[in-house]
Write a protein that holds these residues in place. Sequence first.
Motif, PDB file in Angstrom:
ATOM      1  N   UNK A 129      -2.118  22.927   7.046  1.00 24.73           N
ATOM      2  CA  UNK A 129      -3.233  22.303   6.327  1.00 24.73           C
ATOM      3  C   UNK A 129      -2.813  21.677   4.999  1.00 24.73           C
ATOM      4  N   UNK A 130      -1.779  22.229   4.365  1.00 25.95           N
ATOM      5  CA  UNK A 130      -1.323  21.654   3.094  1.00 25.95           C
ATOM      6  C   UNK A 130      -0.692  20.287   3.328  1.00 25.95           C
ATOM      7  N   UNK A 131       0.162  20.211   4.346  1.00 24.26           N
ATOM      8  CA  UNK A 131       0.808  18.927   4.619  1.00 24.26           C
ATOM      9  C   UNK A 131      -0.190  17.917   5.181  1.00 24.26           C
ATOM     10  N   UNK A 132      -1.172  18.415   5.921  1.00 25.66           N
ATOM     11  CA  UNK A 132      -2.236  17.520   6.399  1.00 25.66           C
ATOM     12  C   UNK A 132      -3.019  16.967   5.211  1.00 25.66           C
ATOM     13  N   UNK A 133      -3.240  17.802   4.208  1.00 25.64           N
ATOM     14  CA  UNK A 133      -3.949  17.348   3.007  1.00 25.64           C
ATOM     15  C   UNK A 133      -3.127  16.287   2.272  1.00 25.64           C
ATOM     16  N   UNK A 134      -1.820  16.480   2.208  1.00 26.93           N
ATOM     17  CA  UNK A 134      -0.960  15.492   1.550  1.00 26.93           C
ATOM     18  C   UNK A 134      -0.998  14.157   2.297  1.00 26.93           C
ATOM     19  N   UNK A 135      -1.002  14.229   3.626  1.00 25.78           N
ATOM     20  CA  UNK A 135      -1.121  12.997   4.421  1.00 25.78           C
ATOM     21  C   UNK A 135      -2.441  12.294   4.126  1.00 25.78           C
ATOM     22  N   UNK A 136      -3.505  13.096   4.014  1.00 23.94           N
ATOM     23  CA  UNK A 136      -4.821  12.507   3.733  1.00 23.94           C
ATOM     24  C   UNK A 136      -4.813  11.803   2.373  1.00 23.94           C
ATOM     25  N   UNK A 137      -4.205  12.447   1.391  1.00 27.90           N
ATOM     26  CA  UNK A 137      -4.158  11.848   0.050  1.00 27.90           C
ATOM     27  C   UNK A 137      -3.350  10.550   0.093  1.00 27.90           C
ATOM     28  N   UNK A 138      -2.164  10.609   0.744  1.00 31.07           N
ATOM     29  CA  UNK A 138      -1.300   9.421   0.830  1.00 31.07           C
ATOM     30  C   UNK A 138      -2.028   8.290   1.572  1.00 31.07           C
ATOM     31  N   UNK A 139      -2.610   8.634   2.721  1.00 31.67           N
ATOM     32  CA  UNK A 139      -3.308   7.616   3.525  1.00 31.67           C
ATOM     33  C   UNK A 139      -4.522   7.053   2.773  1.00 31.67           C
ATOM     34  N   UNK A 165      -4.767   6.643  -0.467  1.00 32.15           N
ATOM     35  CA  UNK A 165      -4.286   5.657  -1.449  1.00 32.15           C
ATOM     36  C   UNK A 165      -3.866   4.372  -0.735  1.00 32.15           C
ATOM     37  N   UNK A 166      -3.187   4.530   0.404  1.00 32.53           N
ATOM     38  CA  UNK A 166      -2.750   3.345   1.161  1.00 32.53           C
ATOM     39  C   UNK A 166      -3.932   2.464   1.580  1.00 32.53           C
ATOM     40  N   UNK A 214       6.198  15.011  -0.961  1.00 34.21           N
ATOM     41  CA  UNK A 214       5.404  13.772  -0.921  1.00 34.21           C
ATOM     42  C   UNK A 214       6.029  12.769   0.050  1.00 34.21           C
ATOM     43  N   UNK A 268       0.816  -1.229   0.000  1.00 39.84           N
ATOM     44  CA  UNK A 268       0.000   0.000   0.000  1.00 39.84           C
ATOM     45  C   UNK A 268       0.846   1.274   0.000  1.00 39.84           C
ATOM     46  N   UNK A 298       5.874  14.885   3.891  1.00 41.83           N
ATOM     47  CA  UNK A 298       4.527  15.184   4.391  1.00 41.83           C
ATOM     48  C   UNK A 298       3.568  14.026   4.118  1.00 41.83           C
TER      49      UNK A 298
END
Lengths: 178, 57
Positions: B21-31, B33-34, A131, A26, A134
């Motif tokens: 909030x930008x880095x939190x958004x990136x974490x949300x996107x990554x998580x 997909x995971x 990426x 994942x 963060x």
Amino acid sequence: MEATTTDAPTDDDYEQFRSDMVRLIPSLRAFARGLCRNPDLADDLTQEAMMRAWASRHTFTPGTNFRAWMFRILRNHFYGAAKKLRRETSLDPEVAERTLVQEATQEHALHVNDVDTAMARLPEHQAEVLWLIAGAGMSYEDAADIVGVGIGTIKSRLNRARAAIKSIIEGETERVAV
Amino acid sequence: MMKKKLPPTAARTAEIPAFDPIEAALREIFDGIESEPVPDDFADLVAKLGKTRPGEA
């Protein structure tokens, strides 16, 4: 992966390696998606990286950071033979929409789509560092290892990426408001 | 003053000093997909890998 005291890897070591790699799928898919920004190509990239890692499993040093090692293989493949895949301008629209819906009640919900769009406009070397740190939660040290540069370079790329993405988003917000 | 316990995703990004909030958004996107289901062809690949020796693809 646990450190072993024997010189030659055993079948158990390789079984452990395979289990660790399966657990990472994942994360590898997510990292690949950020690099090439296309779900299908990202999965191809991930599978190729897994095959390369498996073929080179005897070169992995037990006790070192397996996640960073796998990310480095995937990244090297992307910037090597897979560079023809190129980055696309946005993530899968269905994924972006689903993410927005899932996070609609959270404070930063309005930023998800904007951030995704802005990431596509960043230079590749800045976007990948943002990426990694963060998104994937990598340390500066691991990011430096994966990208193959010094920690100072990682920090400067990260700072430039943060400034650039904020500038892009703020610019878009001002344009919409006018 | 009690410290608020960080969620796992925030705890693993200890390099980031403050909420962004930008880095939190990136974490949300990554998580996000995971958390997607892994396609079946990955299982086929893993099964195939188990039959190869080091140095073989």
